[in-house]
Design a protein around this motif. Structure first.
Motif, PDB file in Angstrom:
ATOM      1  N   THR B 178       0.107   1.970   0.490  1.00  0.00           N
ATOM      2  CA  THR B 178       0.793   3.034   0.591  1.00  0.00           C
ATOM      3  C   THR B 178       0.933   4.282  -0.521  1.00  0.00           C
ATOM      4  O   THR B 178       0.213   3.733  -1.526  1.00  0.00           O
ATOM      5  CB  THR B 178       2.405   2.662   0.690  1.00  0.00           C
ATOM      6  OG1 THR B 178       2.675   2.058  -0.421  1.00  0.00           O
ATOM      7  CG2 THR B 178       2.706   1.662   1.811  1.00  0.00           C
ATOM      8  N   ALA B 179       1.238   5.230  -0.280  1.00  0.00           N
ATOM      9  CA  ALA B 179       1.016   6.204  -1.374  1.00  0.00           C
ATOM     10  C   ALA B 179       1.623   5.787  -2.506  1.00  0.00           C
ATOM     11  O   ALA B 179       1.259   6.264  -3.576  1.00  0.00           O
ATOM     12  CB  ALA B 179       1.818   7.831  -0.706  1.00  0.00           C
ATOM     13  N   ALA B 180       2.630   5.103  -2.675  1.00  0.00           N
ATOM     14  CA  ALA B 180       3.536   4.481  -3.764  1.00  0.00           C
ATOM     15  C   ALA B 180       2.518   3.449  -4.500  1.00  0.00           C
ATOM     16  O   ALA B 180       2.530   3.653  -5.762  1.00  0.00           O
ATOM     17  CB  ALA B 180       4.810   3.984  -3.344  1.00  0.00           C
ATOM     18  N   GLU B 181       1.799   2.748  -3.870  1.00  0.00           N
ATOM     19  CA  GLU B 181       0.949   1.646  -4.672  1.00  0.00           C
ATOM     20  C   GLU B 181      -0.379   2.252  -4.849  1.00  0.00           C
ATOM     21  O   GLU B 181      -1.246   1.604  -5.411  1.00  0.00           O
ATOM     22  CB  GLU B 181       1.133   0.482  -4.003  1.00  0.00           C
ATOM     23  CG  GLU B 181       1.248   0.409  -2.501  1.00  0.00           C
ATOM     24  CD  GLU B 181       1.001  -1.064  -1.727  1.00  0.00           C
ATOM     25  OE1 GLU B 181       1.683  -1.930  -2.132  1.00  0.00           O
ATOM     26  OE2 GLU B 181      -0.007  -0.939  -0.836  1.00  0.00           O
ATOM     27  N   ARG B 182      -0.754   3.225  -4.231  1.00  0.00           N
ATOM     28  CA  ARG B 182      -2.163   3.445  -4.289  1.00  0.00           C
ATOM     29  C   ARG B 182      -3.012   3.683  -5.548  1.00  0.00           C
ATOM     30  O   ARG B 182      -3.984   3.183  -5.710  1.00  0.00           O
ATOM     31  CB  ARG B 182      -2.344   4.920  -3.483  1.00  0.00           C
ATOM     32  CG  ARG B 182      -3.777   5.046  -3.006  1.00  0.00           C
ATOM     33  CD  ARG B 182      -3.874   6.512  -2.188  1.00  0.00           C
ATOM     34  NE  ARG B 182      -5.299   6.470  -1.745  1.00  0.00           N
ATOM     35  CZ  ARG B 182      -6.222   7.470  -2.464  1.00  0.00           C
ATOM     36  NH1 ARG B 182      -5.913   7.616  -3.745  1.00  0.00           N
ATOM     37  NH2 ARG B 182      -7.260   7.488  -2.211  1.00  0.00           N
ATOM     38  N   THR B 183      -2.262   4.286  -6.302  1.00  0.00           N
ATOM     39  CA  THR B 183      -2.823   4.425  -7.826  1.00  0.00           C
ATOM     40  C   THR B 183      -3.127   2.982  -8.337  1.00  0.00           C
ATOM     41  O   THR B 183      -4.273   2.800  -9.003  1.00  0.00           O
ATOM     42  CB  THR B 183      -1.897   5.327  -8.698  1.00  0.00           C
ATOM     43  OG1 THR B 183      -1.425   6.546  -7.976  1.00  0.00           O
ATOM     44  CG2 THR B 183      -2.576   5.593  -9.912  1.00  0.00           C
ATOM     45  N   GLU B 184      -2.209   2.366  -8.270  1.00  0.00           N
ATOM     46  CA  GLU B 184      -2.338   0.751  -9.020  1.00  0.00           C
ATOM     47  C   GLU B 184      -3.501   0.089  -8.138  1.00  0.00           C
ATOM     48  O   GLU B 184      -4.305  -0.429  -8.759  1.00  0.00           O
ATOM     49  CB  GLU B 184      -1.082   0.296  -8.971  1.00  0.00           C
ATOM     50  CG  GLU B 184      -1.055  -1.098 -10.035  1.00  0.00           C
ATOM     51  CD  GLU B 184      -0.037  -1.963  -9.169  1.00  0.00           C
ATOM     52  OE1 GLU B 184       1.064  -1.548  -8.708  1.00  0.00           O
ATOM     53  OE2 GLU B 184      -0.101  -3.173  -9.596  1.00  0.00           O
ATOM     54  N   ARG B 185      -3.419   0.121  -7.070  1.00  0.00           N
ATOM     55  CA  ARG B 185      -4.533  -0.545  -6.295  1.00  0.00           C
ATOM     56  C   ARG B 185      -5.759   0.046  -6.585  1.00  0.00           C
ATOM     57  O   ARG B 185      -6.763  -0.655  -6.487  1.00  0.00           O
ATOM     58  CB  ARG B 185      -4.137  -0.398  -4.573  1.00  0.00           C
ATOM     59  CG  ARG B 185      -2.950  -1.097  -4.383  1.00  0.00           C
ATOM     60  CD  ARG B 185      -2.901  -2.728  -4.261  1.00  0.00           C
ATOM     61  NE  ARG B 185      -3.955  -3.117  -3.308  1.00  0.00           N
ATOM     62  CZ  ARG B 185      -4.012  -3.386  -1.969  1.00  0.00           C
ATOM     63  NH1 ARG B 185      -2.538  -3.139  -1.454  1.00  0.00           N
ATOM     64  NH2 ARG B 185      -4.922  -3.834  -1.223  1.00  0.00           N
TER      65      ARG B 185
END
Lengths: 133, 415
Positions: B178-185
């Motif tokens: 999801t957009a929310a977890e994208r950076t971390e992933r």
């Protein structure tokens, strides 16, 4: 037959009086010998594995304890005068062949090119039982 | 029986297609573990059939079809087994296994990306993620991965199978984060690629001449990610960093495989083409701002590569970049490098004072690198005996044979 060839180095003064005092040319000579030796063992098809171990300063001894977490203490066993510096495992046809390889490793050049004549402990690696006939 | 092997371009084609094919098969069958096995079988079939029969017109379609057939066989066998065990089978028979509808546009790119996110999922340990990424996204065989890490093939097979099991049980779906977890992933993915590169770069010296070149695999994979996400500055930065670092490879070791530090390398041996490409990418990455760690590290690598000789190095700029890096991450190794740059700009004495502060950090105190840096700075300050002692202390603590040899040689040279 597989054998483990263990190179033991004296613990006392290993870094100060030992290899740490060699001139550059002797160090290079030693490094070259060890590399050529490993390459030759690999190319002749007898080398199973070889590793050098990090210094004894970093060694820890771990002992499980009844009813508690395992104890981790510094260093190799204090009573030992030598430490395992590295090993080779070779697959050869006879004990004599293993001794021959060990003999060459023992004579690795040291300070001034003089052979180190390090003790190399030769131990057979346990194998599967022989085929019954 | 003589067997014709696939040529290099054929091998490259298979590696490139592997993640796309795997993505497509997972999307259809929703079983990562089985799909991975099926794709490996399809790749093997291709490597045997293509040299004899020629590469098919649509190689991707060919591979997907073969893998899907294997999946169907696998599902049928699985169903039969369950029937035999008198278990109620809840799953639909294979021909009714609903395929997820294809999205508009080319879904293959997305598939390859989702696959990478899956292989680098944070629930996996780094060693598992690395192995899985190399096999599923990198198209390497288990034997090749085992060789790269110098472990027995059976051990590596087990590591990969456990990683797949972990993905299955942790319920990581085959979908974009999801957009929310994208950076971390995405940062997990980049970290895994960086680890593969470092492993390859570190082992490209020393006695293991027969080892697989993981640094090239890492560059290839990062290139693929960069092609999918050309506007992600950290992806661009990481690719630039890898190219700029790898460009120095030939100059990094002497005739006996001994390490040669950056300052003493023969810069004629550096790969100019790779440096030029790295420059373009680093510049593009920096246009997005001096934000990410890889962007900053790429900029530092570019400044080193740009200097005609070691004396020409722009240490003032490098020091500034290390300061930015330190602000971003609390990494003692970065602090150590900062101390070196500090010494190059403000003199050895100032650098040593800075080093004393860094060495108070418990995470790095007593580490061989602290001794190595101190040795280097003492040598700069003209204290040869002190430097020799520190080089030896570093050698005693180093866990890398080429590095240990290098440090001992330095000690012998300074005395």
């Amino acid at each position: 037959m597989k054998f483990m060839l263990m190179m033991h180095a004296p613990k006392a003064g290993w870094t100060d009086a030992g290899i740490g005092t060699w001139p550059v040319a002797d160090l290079m000579n030693h490094i070259r010998f060890m590399k050529d030796f490993a390459r030759e063992l690999a190319e002749s098809g007898v080398l199973v594995g070889a590793e050098g171990l990090a210094g004894p300063e970093e060694a820890k001894v771990v002992r499980a304890q009844t009813g508690g977490s395992p104890a981790v203490t510094d260093g190799p066993f204090p009573e030992t005068k030598e430490f395992l510096a590295g090993y080779w495992i070779v697959d050869v046809d006879s004990e004599e062949q293993a001794y021959e390889v060990a003999g060459r490793a023992s004579a690795a050049p040291g300070k001034g090119g003089v052979p180190l004549n390090m003790p190399i402990e030769v131990r057979q690696v346990m194998s599967a039982p022989p085929v019954e006939v | 029986m003589t067997e014709t092997a696939l040529d290099r371009s054929g091998e490259n084609l298979l590696r490139e297609l592997a993640p796309q094919v795997l993505g497509a098969v997972i999307r259809r069958f929703r079983d990562f573990s089985a799909a991975e096995d099926a794709v490996q079988e399809a790749l093997l079939a291709a490597s045997q059939q293509w040299p004899r029969e020629g590469v098919p017109d649509n190689p991707r379609g060919w591979l997907i079809q073969v893998a899907a057939r294997r999946m169907t066989d696998h599902l049928r066998a699985e169903l039969a087994r369950r029937r035999r065990e008198y278990l109620v089978v809840m799953e639909a028979p294979p021909h009714e296994q609903a395929a997820a509808p294809d999205r508009i546009g080319d879904p293959h790119d997305d598939d390859a990306l989702v696959l990478l996110f899956m292989c680098c999922h944070p629930s996996l340990t780094p060693s598992s993620a690395i192995a899985l990424t190399l096999r599923a996204a990198g198209g390497l065989t288990t034997a090749e991965i085992a060789n790269a890490f110098l472990v027995p093939e059976a051990t590596m097979a087990q590591r990969i199978s456990r990683a797949k099991q972990k993905i299955k049980t942790s319920g990581v779906g085959f979908q974009m984060p999801t957009a929310a977890e994208r950076t971390e992933r995405l940062s997990s993915v980049l970290h895994v690629l960086y680890l593969i590169f470092s492993e390859g770069y570190a082992s490209s010296i020393g006695p293991s001449l027969q080892r697989r070149d993981l640094a090239s695999d890492a560059i290839r994979l990062t290139r693929a990610v960069h092609a999918l996400l050309p506007d992600e500055p950290e992806v661009t930065g990481l690719l630039a960093l890898m190219l700029l670092t790898d460009a120095r490879r030939a100059a990094r070791t002497g005739p006996e495989g001994e390490l040669i530090p950056l300052a003493e390398q023969d810069r004629q041996l550096w790969d100019r083409r790779q440096i030029a490409e790295g420059f373009v990418l680093a510049t593009r990455a920096l246009r997005a701002g001096l934000n990410g760690e890889y962007q900053l590290q790429a900029a530092i690598a570019a400044l080193h590569d740009e200097a005609e000789d070691a004396e020409e190095t722009d240490w003032t700029q490098i020091l500034g970049l290390y300061e930015l890096l330190m602000r971003r991450s609390d990494n003692p190794v970065v602090a150590l490098n900062h101390a070196v740059a500090f010494a190059m700009v403000h003199g050895a004495d100032q650098g040593l004072r800075r080093l004393d502060e860094v060495a108070r950090d418990e995470r790095i105190a007593g580490h061989y690198r602290v001794h190595a840096v101190r040795a280097h700075l003492l040598e700069m300050a003209g204290d040869d005996e002190g430097a020799a002692q520190e080089y030896l202390a570093a050698a005693a603590k180093s866990a890398s044979l080429p590095e240990q040899e290098y440090l001992r040689l330095k000690a012998a040279r300074t005395r």
